[in-house]
Design a protein around this motif. Structure first.
Motif, PDB file in Angstrom:
ATOM      1  N   THR A 118     -15.587  -5.590 -10.629  1.00 33.31           N
ATOM      2  CA  THR A 118     -15.447  -6.572  -9.549  1.00 33.31           C
ATOM      3  C   THR A 118     -14.049  -7.186  -9.548  1.00 33.31           C
ATOM      4  O   THR A 118     -13.431  -7.375  -8.488  1.00 33.31           O
ATOM      5  N   ASP A 119     -13.537  -7.485 -10.741  1.00 32.43           N
ATOM      6  CA  ASP A 119     -12.181  -8.016 -10.855  1.00 32.43           C
ATOM      7  C   ASP A 119     -11.159  -7.031 -10.298  1.00 32.43           C
ATOM      8  O   ASP A 119     -10.250  -7.414  -9.551  1.00 32.43           O
ATOM      9  N   LEU A 120     -11.304  -5.764 -10.684  1.00 30.45           N
ATOM     10  CA  LEU A 120     -10.366  -4.742 -10.214  1.00 30.45           C
ATOM     11  C   LEU A 120     -10.430  -4.591  -8.701  1.00 30.45           C
ATOM     12  O   LEU A 120      -9.398  -4.401  -8.042  1.00 30.45           O
ATOM     13  N   ALA A 121     -11.636  -4.682  -8.161  1.00 30.40           N
ATOM     14  CA  ALA A 121     -11.794  -4.547  -6.711  1.00 30.40           C
ATOM     15  C   ALA A 121     -11.059  -5.663  -5.978  1.00 30.40           C
ATOM     16  O   ALA A 121     -10.428  -5.431  -4.942  1.00 30.40           O
ATOM     17  N   GLU A 122     -11.120  -6.883  -6.518  1.00 26.38           N
ATOM     18  CA  GLU A 122     -10.428  -8.005  -5.882  1.00 26.38           C
ATOM     19  C   GLU A 122      -8.912  -7.829  -5.987  1.00 26.38           C
ATOM     20  O   GLU A 122      -8.178  -8.086  -5.026  1.00 26.38           O
ATOM     21  N   MET A 123      -8.416  -7.397  -7.138  1.00 25.13           N
ATOM     22  CA  MET A 123      -6.982  -7.153  -7.283  1.00 25.13           C
ATOM     23  C   MET A 123      -6.524  -6.066  -6.322  1.00 25.13           C
ATOM     24  O   MET A 123      -5.476  -6.187  -5.678  1.00 25.13           O
ATOM     25  N   ARG A 125      -7.913  -5.254  -3.502  1.00 25.83           N
ATOM     26  CA  ARG A 125      -7.955  -5.793  -2.143  1.00 25.83           C
ATOM     27  C   ARG A 125      -6.679  -6.588  -1.845  1.00 25.83           C
ATOM     28  O   ARG A 125      -6.081  -6.447  -0.778  1.00 25.83           O
ATOM     29  N   CYS A 126      -6.282  -7.422  -2.803  1.00 22.64           N
ATOM     30  CA  CYS A 126      -5.063  -8.224  -2.631  1.00 22.64           C
ATOM     31  C   CYS A 126      -3.839  -7.331  -2.470  1.00 22.64           C
ATOM     32  O   CYS A 126      -2.973  -7.584  -1.615  1.00 22.64           O
ATOM     33  N   LEU A 127      -3.755  -6.286  -3.287  1.00 25.18           N
ATOM     34  CA  LEU A 127      -2.607  -5.383  -3.211  1.00 25.18           C
ATOM     35  C   LEU A 127      -2.563  -4.641  -1.884  1.00 25.18           C
ATOM     36  O   LEU A 127      -1.483  -4.438  -1.309  1.00 25.18           O
ATOM     37  N   GLU A 128      -3.731  -4.259  -1.392  1.00 25.66           N
ATOM     38  CA  GLU A 128      -3.778  -3.556  -0.108  1.00 25.66           C
ATOM     39  C   GLU A 128      -3.290  -4.459   1.018  1.00 25.66           C
ATOM     40  O   GLU A 128      -2.474  -4.048   1.854  1.00 25.66           O
ATOM     41  N   HIS A 129      -3.782  -5.695   1.032  1.00 23.00           N
ATOM     42  CA  HIS A 129      -3.341  -6.637   2.059  1.00 23.00           C
ATOM     43  C   HIS A 129      -1.857  -6.954   1.909  1.00 23.00           C
ATOM     44  O   HIS A 129      -1.133  -7.097   2.909  1.00 23.00           O
ATOM     45  N   ALA A 140       2.553 -12.485   3.216  1.00 23.47           N
ATOM     46  CA  ALA A 140       2.904 -11.832   1.955  1.00 23.47           C
ATOM     47  C   ALA A 140       2.831 -12.827   0.794  1.00 23.47           C
ATOM     48  O   ALA A 140       2.346 -12.489  -0.289  1.00 23.47           O
ATOM     49  N   VAL A 141       3.303 -14.055   1.021  1.00 24.73           N
ATOM     50  CA  VAL A 141       3.232 -15.080  -0.022  1.00 24.73           C
ATOM     51  C   VAL A 141       1.785 -15.349  -0.402  1.00 24.73           C
ATOM     52  O   VAL A 141       1.439 -15.428  -1.584  1.00 24.73           O
ATOM     53  N   GLU A 142       0.919 -15.469   0.599  1.00 27.60           N
ATOM     54  CA  GLU A 142      -0.488 -15.761   0.327  1.00 27.60           C
ATOM     55  C   GLU A 142      -1.142 -14.654  -0.492  1.00 27.60           C
ATOM     56  O   GLU A 142      -1.886 -14.916  -1.441  1.00 27.60           O
ATOM     57  N   GLN A 143      -0.884 -13.403  -0.143  1.00 28.07           N
ATOM     58  CA  GLN A 143      -1.510 -12.293  -0.868  1.00 28.07           C
ATOM     59  C   GLN A 143      -0.895 -12.103  -2.246  1.00 28.07           C
ATOM     60  O   GLN A 143      -1.578 -11.701  -3.191  1.00 28.07           O
ATOM     61  N   ASP A 144       0.402 -12.392  -2.366  1.00 26.35           N
ATOM     62  CA  ASP A 144       1.065 -12.343  -3.669  1.00 26.35           C
ATOM     63  C   ASP A 144       0.395 -13.338  -4.614  1.00 26.35           C
ATOM     64  O   ASP A 144       0.020 -13.005  -5.750  1.00 26.35           O
ATOM     65  N   ILE A 145       0.216 -14.571  -4.148  1.00 25.00           N
ATOM     66  CA  ILE A 145      -0.423 -15.608  -4.964  1.00 25.00           C
ATOM     67  C   ILE A 145      -1.866 -15.228  -5.274  1.00 25.00           C
ATOM     68  O   ILE A 145      -2.350 -15.428  -6.390  1.00 25.00           O
ATOM     69  N   PHE A 147      -3.111 -12.290  -5.614  1.00 21.81           N
ATOM     70  CA  PHE A 147      -3.144 -11.248  -6.645  1.00 21.81           C
ATOM     71  C   PHE A 147      -3.011 -11.853  -8.034  1.00 21.81           C
ATOM     72  O   PHE A 147      -3.777 -11.523  -8.949  1.00 21.81           O
ATOM     73  N   HIS A 148      -2.066 -12.772  -8.202  1.00 18.17           N
ATOM     74  CA  HIS A 148      -1.893 -13.416  -9.501  1.00 18.17           C
ATOM     75  C   HIS A 148      -3.110 -14.266  -9.862  1.00 18.17           C
ATOM     76  O   HIS A 148      -3.501 -14.333 -11.035  1.00 18.17           O
ATOM     77  N   ALA A 149      -3.722 -14.885  -8.847  1.00 19.81           N
ATOM     78  CA  ALA A 149      -4.937 -15.669  -9.096  1.00 19.81           C
ATOM     79  C   ALA A 149      -6.084 -14.766  -9.529  1.00 19.81           C
ATOM     80  O   ALA A 149      -6.894 -15.138 -10.394  1.00 19.81           O
ATOM     81  N   ALA A 150      -6.155 -13.573  -8.945  1.00 18.48           N
ATOM     82  CA  ALA A 150      -7.218 -12.627  -9.314  1.00 18.48           C
ATOM     83  C   ALA A 150      -7.067 -12.180 -10.767  1.00 18.48           C
ATOM     84  O   ALA A 150      -8.072 -11.946 -11.457  1.00 18.48           O
ATOM     85  N   ILE A 151      -5.840 -12.069 -11.244  1.00 18.58           N
ATOM     86  CA  ILE A 151      -5.616 -11.730 -12.651  1.00 18.58           C
ATOM     87  C   ILE A 151      -6.128 -12.854 -13.529  1.00 18.58           C
ATOM     88  O   ILE A 151      -6.777 -12.615 -14.564  1.00 18.58           O
ATOM     89  N   ALA A 152      -5.866 -14.097 -13.132  1.00 20.66           N
ATOM     90  CA  ALA A 152      -6.356 -15.237 -13.907  1.00 20.66           C
ATOM     91  C   ALA A 152      -7.871 -15.234 -13.981  1.00 20.66           C
ATOM     92  O   ALA A 152      -8.463 -15.498 -15.039  1.00 20.66           O
TER      93      ALA A 152
END
Length: 259
Positions: A118-123, A125-129, A140-145, A147-152
């Motif tokens: 599930t974590d990987l799927a969210e990361m 998704r963020c990378l695709e967007h 781009a700023v929103e999706q960049d943030i 992605f980093h939030a999904a890692i956390a």
């Protein structure tokens, strides 16, 4: 309606803080929705996000995904704080990047060890967007943030998530400055920036904690270099620090026994 575009975030945050202090929004109450606040102040949703992030950093509100912001205090916390204004000096920006190298490098390592599908799927998704909006500054700023939030989140350590959320305003400013700088002066490298995110994702997918940490730190080092921040006295990738969470635990335990 507010008129001074350079201080919109400060004005909105200040007014909301004053309203909270005056009891307009009592402790335990929810702030109006972001859409309602944007209409009330005549500003964009991005300004409202930054203003509420400032309130959260000050200890006035807490927020949960999908649940909005809840008032938790009428007075600003006097505890540890990182500068939260929207025009960080170069020294402050360098310090934020230095802090992020340690914090997000460790988060990436833990994420590699603990991530779920599930974590990987969210990361992913963020990378695709992010890839679909590389040349759109705000999205781009929103999706960049994100992605980093999904890692956390993938660390499955609530304190990593809370600390990165606390630093959201500073991270947002750092990410915005880095992406704006790349688009304006090195637009041909925007794809390379995206690949740096992909490298972190791939290391986390492979459960390689060392590679994940190195990829996260390398990404932030390169972002700092693109901004021409001065890190001549340090090398975060080769500094004498734990390269994995397990190393950190082992060294801490050994030190405790020695004393």
């Amino acid at each position: 309606m507010l008129t001074k575009s350079t201080t919109l975030t400060e004005q909105v945050a200040s007014q909301l803080s004053a309203d909270i202090g005056a009891g307009v929004y009592p402790v335990g109450a929810k702030l109006p929705t972001g859409k309602a606040l944007a209409q009330l102040y005549g500003v964009s949703a991005a300004v409202i996000r930054e203003a509420t992030e400032r309130l959260r950093a000050q200890g006035l509100v807490e927020s949960r995904q999908g649940a909005g912001c809840t008032v938790i205090s009428r007075t600003v916390s006097r505890g540890f704080q990182v500068p939260g204004h929207s025009s960080l000096s170069r020294d402050e920006l360098a310090s934020v990047y230095e802090l992020r190298m340690e914090l997000e490098g460790g988060a990436a390592a833990f994420a590699a060890m603990r991530r779920t599908d599930t974590d990987l799927a969210e990361m992913s998704r963020c990378l695709e967007h992010l890839q679909n909006h590389l040349h759109h500054p705000e999205l781009a700023v929103e999706q960049d943030i994100a992605f980093h939030a999904a890692i956390a989140v993938a660390t499955h350590n609530a304190y990593y998530q809370q600390l990165l959320q606390y630093l959201n305003l500073q991270v947002r400013e750092a990410v915005r400055m880095a992406r704006d700088n790349t688009l304006q002066h090195q637009s041909e490298r925007i794809v390379d920036v995206h690949q740096e995110h992909v490298d972190v994702y791939e290391a986390i997918t492979a459960r390689d904690a060392v590679a994940a940490r190195q990829a996260a730190v390398r990404h932030l080092q390169r972002a700092a270099a693109r901004l021409q921040l001065d890190f001549s006295t340090i090398d975060a990738a080769s500094a004498p620090m734990a390269t994995t969470p397990a190393d950190l635990v082992a060294r801490t335990t050994k030190s405790a026994r020695a004393t």
